[in-house]
Design an enzyme around this catalytic site. Structure first.
Site, PDB file in Angstrom:
ATOM      1  CG  ASP A  11     -15.251  92.468 -31.275  1.00 40.65           C
ATOM      2  OD1 ASP A  11     -14.373  91.592 -31.380  1.00 40.65           O
ATOM      3  OD2 ASP A  11     -14.978  93.658 -31.046  1.00 40.65           O
ATOM      4  CB  SER A  12     -13.697  91.283 -27.147  1.00 42.30           C
ATOM      5  OG  SER A  12     -13.051  92.166 -28.044  1.00 42.30           O
ATOM      6  CB  CYS A  74     -13.823  88.773 -32.106  1.00 46.74           C
ATOM      7  SG  CYS A  74     -12.493  88.895 -30.902  1.00 46.74           S
ATOM      8  CD  GLU A 159     -12.892  98.094 -26.767  1.00 45.18           C
ATOM      9  OE1 GLU A 159     -13.552  98.178 -25.719  1.00 45.18           O
ATOM     10  OE2 GLU A 159     -13.345  97.595 -27.812  1.00 45.18           O
ATOM     11  CB  CYS A 193      -7.366  93.263 -34.716  1.00 49.89           C
ATOM     12  SG  CYS A 193      -8.287  93.844 -33.274  1.00 49.89           S
ATOM     13  CG  HIS A 195     -11.023  96.785 -31.684  1.00 47.83           C
ATOM     14  ND1 HIS A 195     -11.552  95.537 -31.532  1.00 47.83           N
ATOM     15  CD2 HIS A 195     -11.474  97.524 -30.629  1.00 47.83           C
ATOM     16  CE1 HIS A 195     -12.290  95.503 -30.429  1.00 47.83           C
ATOM     17  NE2 HIS A 195     -12.254  96.697 -29.867  1.00 47.83           N
TER      18      HIS A 195
HETATM   19  N1  DGL Z   1     -11.604  92.914 -32.224  1.00 46.49           N
HETATM   20  C1  DGL Z   1     -10.942  91.777 -31.755  1.00 46.49           C
HETATM   21  C2  DGL Z   1     -10.180  91.057 -32.824  1.00 46.49           C
HETATM   22  O1  DGL Z   1     -10.565  91.101 -33.976  1.00 46.49           O
HETATM   23  C3  DGL Z   1     -10.124  91.804 -30.520  1.00 46.49           C
HETATM   24  C4  DGL Z   1      -9.997  92.798 -29.613  1.00 46.49           C
HETATM   25  C5  DGL Z   1      -9.618  92.399 -28.235  1.00 46.49           C
HETATM   26  O2  DGL Z   1      -8.425  92.347 -27.931  1.00 46.49           O
HETATM   27  O3  DGL Z   1     -10.557  92.178 -27.475  1.00 46.49           O
HETATM   28  O4  DGL Z   1      -9.206  90.407 -32.538  1.00 46.49           O
END
Ligand code: DGL
Length: 276
Positions: A11-12, A74, A159, A193, A195
């Site tokens: 993931d990022s 991600c 984050e 997402c 997150h």
């Molecule tokens: N967790 C990531 C996703 O599922 C992205 C988060 C980011 O913007 O880096 O899209």
């Protein structure tokens, strides 16, 4: 003990840990190697080329660690980089390796949750702009109405550990209000997402009665189990000592502090320098 052939989870930043948690719950026997590109997160507002370039670099790193299979946990990377990596890069890097994403497995089942045949997709700007969800969902549920809402402020809030703050309330209300204005009959909302599960409680406050809120972890874990069952040539190459390793491209102290919130248990990470 570190594995020689772990399954790579990328993931990022921290979001993929919410997926890893569910994958481990479903498939505890395998070795897992997690990497968060925290130094360059968030990816959500970055261009197609940048997300592709970063993701490819990370995938190559996983391959160097011996991973036969890498999951882009991600949505942004799955939307913007996965197809090009699968079609253009894998054949030249190593055609025996595999890279999978999180959008396809979600698209395959999301329509089953909806009775009104109308779903809402909450995602980063990059994922929304790619139109990956409407396109993929259309292949499996052509009659489903798909409404998207870009939530560019959510990942930075999460984050930075601000997802319980009043500032987060404002932005959750704003995007939730907007998606239900677009689709009044939405009865399923997908957190597209990895997150967003950290915002679940706040999101639920703005869900109309009877609307289901879906996260991807269990869906992706289920899909991975099926994939490994269908592909013994990949499954047999995945290490099975139950090891877990964590890497970050940024500070390990920060990673370990935050990761616990996403993963649900203490994490001890190591630093990697991708040379950028
Ligand atoms: N967790 C990531 C996703 O599922 C992205 C988060 C980011 O913007 O880096 O899209």
């Amino acid at each position: 003990m570190a594995s020689e052939n772990p399954i790579g989870i990328f993931d990022s930043g921290y979001g993929g840990l919410t997926v890893l948690k569910d994958i481990i719950h479903k498939l505890p026997q395998y070795d897992y190697l997690y990497m968060g590109d925290n130094a360059r997160a968030p990816y959500g507002n970055r261009s197609f080329d940048t997300v592709y370039h970063y993701s490819l670099q990370c995938v190559k790193w996983f391959f160097k660690q011996g991973c036969p299979l890498v999951i882009l946990a991600c949505n942004t990377a799955s939307a913007k980089a996965l197809r090009t990596i699968q079609q253009n890069d894998l054949p030249t890097i190593d055609s025996a390796k595999r890279v999978l994403g999180v959008i396809r497995p979600t698209a395959e089942v999301i329509g089953n949750y909806s009775e009104t045949k109308s779903v809402g997709i909450l995602a980063t700007s990059g994922t929304v702009a790619s139109e990956s969800y409407p396109m993929e969902i259309g292949k499996f549920f052509p009659d489903l109405k798909v409404y998207q809402e870009a939530c560019p402020m959510w990942v930075p809030l999460i984050e930075n550990n601000e997802h319980h703050s009043h500032g987060a309330d404002y932005f959750v209300k704003k995007y939730m209000h907007s998606i239900f204005e677009k689709g009044e009959d939405i009865d399923v909302v997908l957190m597209a997402c990895t997150h967003y599960p950290l915002l679940r409680e706040k999101i639920e406050e703005y869900l109309p009665l009877g609307v289901k809120l879906i996260s991807q972890g269990e869906i992706v874990a289920e899909s991975l189990a099926h994939y490994l069952g269908r592909h013994p040539e990949i499954e047999s190459r995945c290490g099975k000592k139950g090891s877990r390793e964590f890497y970050t491209t940024d500070s390990t102290a920060d990673f370990d502090n935050h990761a616990t919130i996403f993963f649900g248990e203490p994490v001890q990470s190591k630093h990697i320098d991708l040379g950028v």
